[in-house]
Design a protein around this motif. Structure first.
Motif, PDB file in Angstrom:
ATOM      1  N   LEU A  11       7.106  12.138   2.217  1.00 41.48           N
ATOM      2  CA  LEU A  11       6.966  12.300   3.661  1.00 41.48           C
ATOM      3  C   LEU A  11       6.281  13.626   3.991  1.00 41.48           C
ATOM      4  N   LYS A  12       6.672  14.674   3.301  1.00 42.82           N
ATOM      5  CA  LYS A  12       6.096  15.995   3.558  1.00 42.82           C
ATOM      6  C   LYS A  12       4.615  16.045   3.217  1.00 42.82           C
ATOM      7  N   SER A  13       4.220  15.412   2.136  1.00 44.08           N
ATOM      8  CA  SER A  13       2.821  15.447   1.696  1.00 44.08           C
ATOM      9  C   SER A  13       1.928  14.485   2.488  1.00 44.08           C
ATOM     10  N   GLY A  14       2.561  13.564   3.195  1.00 43.51           N
ATOM     11  CA  GLY A  14       1.797  12.550   3.920  1.00 43.51           C
ATOM     12  C   GLY A  14       1.536  11.296   3.106  1.00 43.51           C
ATOM     13  N   GLU A  15       2.005  11.287   1.849  1.00 48.99           N
ATOM     14  CA  GLU A  15       1.792  10.124   0.989  1.00 48.99           C
ATOM     15  C   GLU A  15       2.408   8.857   1.581  1.00 48.99           C
ATOM     16  N   TRP A  16       3.644   8.988   2.086  1.00 41.10           N
ATOM     17  CA  TRP A  16       4.326   7.805   2.618  1.00 41.10           C
ATOM     18  C   TRP A  16       3.534   7.218   3.777  1.00 41.10           C
ATOM     19  N   ASP A  17       3.072   8.064   4.682  1.00 40.90           N
ATOM     20  CA  ASP A  17       2.353   7.563   5.853  1.00 40.90           C
ATOM     21  C   ASP A  17       0.999   6.976   5.481  1.00 40.90           C
ATOM     22  N   ARG A  18       0.361   7.521   4.469  1.00 40.10           N
ATOM     23  CA  ARG A  18      -0.912   6.943   4.037  1.00 40.10           C
ATOM     24  C   ARG A  18      -0.713   5.528   3.502  1.00 40.10           C
ATOM     25  N   LYS A  19       0.378   5.332   2.799  1.00 39.36           N
ATOM     26  CA  LYS A  19       0.636   4.027   2.198  1.00 39.36           C
ATOM     27  C   LYS A  19       1.336   3.067   3.156  1.00 39.36           C
ATOM     28  N   TYR A  20       2.295   3.591   3.905  1.00 37.34           N
ATOM     29  CA  TYR A  20       3.202   2.700   4.631  1.00 37.34           C
ATOM     30  C   TYR A  20       3.371   3.053   6.106  1.00 37.34           C
ATOM     31  N   GLY A  21       2.506   3.883   6.623  1.00 31.57           N
ATOM     32  CA  GLY A  21       2.635   4.310   8.016  1.00 31.57           C
ATOM     33  C   GLY A  21       2.626   3.167   9.020  1.00 31.57           C
ATOM     34  N   HIS A  22       2.029   2.034   8.657  1.00 33.74           N
ATOM     35  CA  HIS A  22       1.983   0.903   9.589  1.00 33.74           C
ATOM     36  C   HIS A  22       3.370   0.363   9.906  1.00 33.74           C
ATOM     37  N   TYR A  23       4.352   0.644   9.029  1.00 32.22           N
ATOM     38  CA  TYR A  23       5.715   0.202   9.315  1.00 32.22           C
ATOM     39  C   TYR A  23       6.302   0.903  10.536  1.00 32.22           C
ATOM     40  N   ARG A  24       5.791   2.070  10.879  1.00 33.16           N
ATOM     41  CA  ARG A  24       6.332   2.823  12.013  1.00 33.16           C
ATOM     42  C   ARG A  24       6.125   2.087  13.344  1.00 33.16           C
ATOM     43  N   THR A  25       5.177   1.193  13.391  1.00 39.85           N
ATOM     44  CA  THR A  25       4.903   0.464  14.638  1.00 39.85           C
ATOM     45  C   THR A  25       5.079  -1.049  14.479  1.00 39.85           C
ATOM     46  N   LEU A  26       5.558  -1.498  13.324  1.00 37.48           N
ATOM     47  CA  LEU A  26       5.792  -2.925  13.109  1.00 37.48           C
ATOM     48  C   LEU A  26       7.022  -3.334  13.913  1.00 37.48           C
ATOM     49  N   PRO A  27       6.885  -4.203  14.922  1.00 38.22           N
ATOM     50  CA  PRO A  27       8.013  -4.488  15.823  1.00 38.22           C
ATOM     51  C   PRO A  27       9.180  -5.196  15.160  1.00 38.22           C
TER      52      PRO A  27
END
Length: 254
Positions: free
Chosen positions: A225-241
């Motif tokens: 999460l700190k490095s941004g790796e999670w968001d690069r790979k899986y950030g789309h889950y943050r807005t998946l309803p």
């Protein structure tokens, strides 16, 4: 069919359970629909009372003193101190039965399900997780040891339905992004929640990891999460309803 499961001590680990495991209204609608028109309901392994109908006559069964105490704090009906494998009720005593994310804690799953069916005249509704679908989101990469612990504990939904007998069906339950019931899938789009010890404590699987494994998994996620790796790979889950993962509703009709 998993006859016995490792013992999870709710009296030791469940002190804050009610604060994180709550009734999500969208999931609740599916549970109520499955219960049908039943007027009397038994809730086995009732915990702190999640998903119990408020407008029906409910008898709750819960062996943990800590869980029974939290029921009273949150205003749920008092629970009978008994176990699923030996229910102290007559045959067909209730219109319907329910067991919400609890069967993987029972010491003898087959016996518990047979008892639940014995005391129930019509629908039995079991909410659980399909072990074959546990790795349906990013947890498969960051929490593999946790998934392995879960896989060993959960029965296959088809086996549960078979033991309950009669006709029935298995329904995948869609989990909303802002789900307020704190099982693992509830945080598919909010990974930071797993860094909170109290959140993990309300998810029993963490207690079955080898010594030091929990800390290792949390550090792995925190660094991603700190490095941004999670968001690069899986950030789309943050807005998946909604997520259709492993959560299942098993509805057995006599």
């Amino acid at each position: 069919m998993k006859i016995g499961n490792p013992f999870y001590d709710f009296d030791k680990h469940g002190m804050n359970y009610a604060g994180y495991r709550r009734t999500d209204p969208r999931i609740e609608r599916q549970v109520l629909e499955a219960l049908g028109q039943a007027k009397t309901i038994i809730n086995v392994g009732s915990g702190t009372g999640s998903y119990e109908p408020k407008d029906r006559y409910v008898v709750a069964v819960e062996p943990s003193a800590v869980m029974r105490g939290q029921r009273l704090v949150r205003g749920a009906v008092p629970a009978v101190n008994a176990r699923a494998e030996a229910l102290p009720f007559d045959d067909g005593a209730f219109d319907a039965g329910m067991a919400m994310v609890t069967v993987h804690h029972w010491s003898d799953l087959r016996k518990g399900l047979q008892e639940l069916r014995r005391v129930t005249r019509d629908n039995v509704v079991v909410m659980t997780f399909d072990p074959d679908a546990l790795g349906s989101f990013w947890n498969a990469e960051y929490f593999p040891e946790l998934l392995e612990a879960e896989y060993r504990r959960y029965p296959k939904p088809a086996e549960v339905l078979e033991v309950l007998g009669g006709s029935g069906h298995i329904v995948p339950v869609r989990v909303p992004l802002d789900c307020i019931d704190g099982f693992q899938e509830a945080f598919y789009g909010r990974p930071e929640a797993f860094l909170v010890p109290e959140v993990r404590q309300a998810q029993s699987a963490w207690q079955f990891l080898a010594e030091g494994a929990e800390e290792s998994l949390v550090i792995r996620l925190a660094e991603a999460l700190k490095s941004g790796e999670w968001d690069r790979k899986y950030g789309h889950y943050r807005t998946l309803p909604m997520l259709t993962g492993a959560l299942r509703l098993i509805v057995s009709r006599r």
